[in-house]
Design an enzyme around this catalytic site. Structure first.
Site, PDB file in Angstrom:
ATOM      1  N   GLN A   1     -17.440 -56.843  -6.851  1.00  0.00           N
ATOM      2  CA  GLN A   1     -18.896 -56.896  -6.988  1.00  0.00           C
ATOM      3  C   GLN A   1     -19.433 -55.473  -7.168  1.00  0.00           C
ATOM      4  O   GLN A   1     -19.221 -54.605  -6.317  1.00  0.00           O
ATOM      5  CB  GLN A   1     -19.568 -57.534  -5.778  1.00  0.00           C
TER       6      GLN A   1
ATOM      7  N   TYR B   1     -32.126 -54.899  -4.973  1.00  0.00           N
ATOM      8  CA  TYR B   1     -31.393 -53.676  -5.309  1.00  0.00           C
ATOM      9  C   TYR B   1     -31.728 -53.252  -6.740  1.00  0.00           C
ATOM     10  O   TYR B   1     -32.627 -53.821  -7.365  1.00  0.00           O
ATOM     11  CB  TYR B   1     -29.906 -53.874  -5.057  1.00  0.00           C
TER      12      TYR B   1
END
Length: 350
Positions: free
Chosen positions: A104, A181
């Site tokens: 990820q 984010y």
């Protein structure tokens, strides 16, 4: 476990031949070498235990594509040769037990601090987040609004990280475009006040994600890319999409346009009604024929029912995997899970 037959059965997801439909969700643990961002032997053993137990798919903790992406202590990277080599030990350990693991890629954007990265945090606009930096406990700073060159550099860093993921032996990557984010900061109208092509309406705000997807496809085939996205923001719990249908349509159209087939929609609780009588994943399934990874404080019986009725294709478990390295075997043998306890389980890797 007789009533978990679908969840525990093998499945083919594009190029991945998974032993079952159980996914280890990405879990920030903070045990990488803080100085150089390399994966440690402790982390190798941690991932190997879950692979040995038979989990279908492992999604790693968030891995930074650049130093600027680092949001707290002990976060690993994939932007140096040393970091790439250190991850080879993890992927080799997982593959030795027949497991599948994807990396990820995670850039926190404005949710960082100059104490961690040496420069002001980057963001689409100079709008500070509310709250304090994780573990650093200092207020978030006013971030530096990214220039077009900064954006191009960041896209290139994601592409390089994807290349390094392939070199490290990962079976795929996941783009973390959720939870407030960096990628999500571009998509969110509250954090993106840009007036250039990367701002404005939802199409402009999705352009950064679109260009990252196109860039990483130069390094790894699109059928091995997952995208995590969400309505929820970790730094703004009250946030919701004003136009739920419109925003979701824009996401799904982007994924179709770029060839993405694997989605990882994120929500705090899978069963929470999102619109009408449907939860977030069910609303997506209504419009999406591709792969959906379900997540959100899932219980085993709910996960089994969801994969049986095709609301989701894979079921991701987070905290239960921290407390239970042998979670899959406990499901098979109907053993009780160890209950997750932050005080007991977050201080060490087991």
């Amino acid at each position: 476990m007789k009533n978990m037959s679908t969840l525990l059965s093998p499945v083919t997801i594009n190029t991945w031949h998974l032993r079952n439909r159980i996914v280890m969700a990405p879990l920030t643990r903070g045990f990488a070498n803080d100085q150089d961002g390399t994966a440690t032997e402790e982390m190798v053993a941690y991932y190997e235990r879950r692979a040995r137990d038979g989990v279908g798919l492992i999604i790693t903790e968030g891995i930074n594509p650049s130093l600027a992406g680092k949001g707290t202590y002990g976060i690993p990277g994939l932007y140096t040769a040393e970091q790439t080599d250190s991850w080879k030990k993890v992927t080799n350990a997982v593959h030795k037990h027949g497991g599948t693991i994807i990396a990820q890629l995670w850039h926190v954007g404005r949710l960082s601090h100059s104490d961690l990265i040496g420069t002001p945090p980057l963001a689409p606009s100079s709008i500070p987040a509310q709250g304090r930096v994780h573990k650093l406990h200092k207020p978030y700073q006013i971030p530096q609004a990214m220039s077009v060159q900064d954006i191009r550099d960041s896209i290139q860093q994601f592409q390089t990280a994807a290349r390094n993921a392939v070199l490290a032996g990962f079976d795929g990557i996941e783009l973390h475009a959720a939870h407030g984010y960096l990628i999500d900061q571009f998509i969110n109208e509250k954090t993106n006040h840009r007036t250039d092509e990367y701002g404005g309406d939802i199409q402009g705000r999705l352009l950064f994600l679109k260009e990252i997807i196109i860039a990483v496809q130069k390094e790894i085939s699109v059928d091995r890319i997952s995208v995590r996205f969400s309505e929820k923001k970790d730094d703004d719990p009250s946030y919701v999409w004003a136009d739920k249908a419109g925003v979701l349509n824009a996401y799904l159209n982007l994924f179709r346009e770029t060839g993405i087939t694997i989605l990882h929609p994120s929500t705090d609780r899978y069963t929470t009604v999102w619109t009408g009588e449907q939860n977030f994943h069910e609303a997506i399934r209504k419009q999406w024929d591709g792969i959906i990874i379900g997540v959100g404080d899932l219980e085993a019986k709910i996960a089994e029912q969801a994969v049986q009725n095709r609301s989701i294709d894979l079921a991701a478990f987070g905290r239960p995997f921290i407390a239970n390295p042998d979670l899959v075997q406990k499901l098979r043998t109907e053993q009780q899970w160890v209950e997750y306890d932050a005080n007991a389980h977050l201080t060490m890797l087991v």
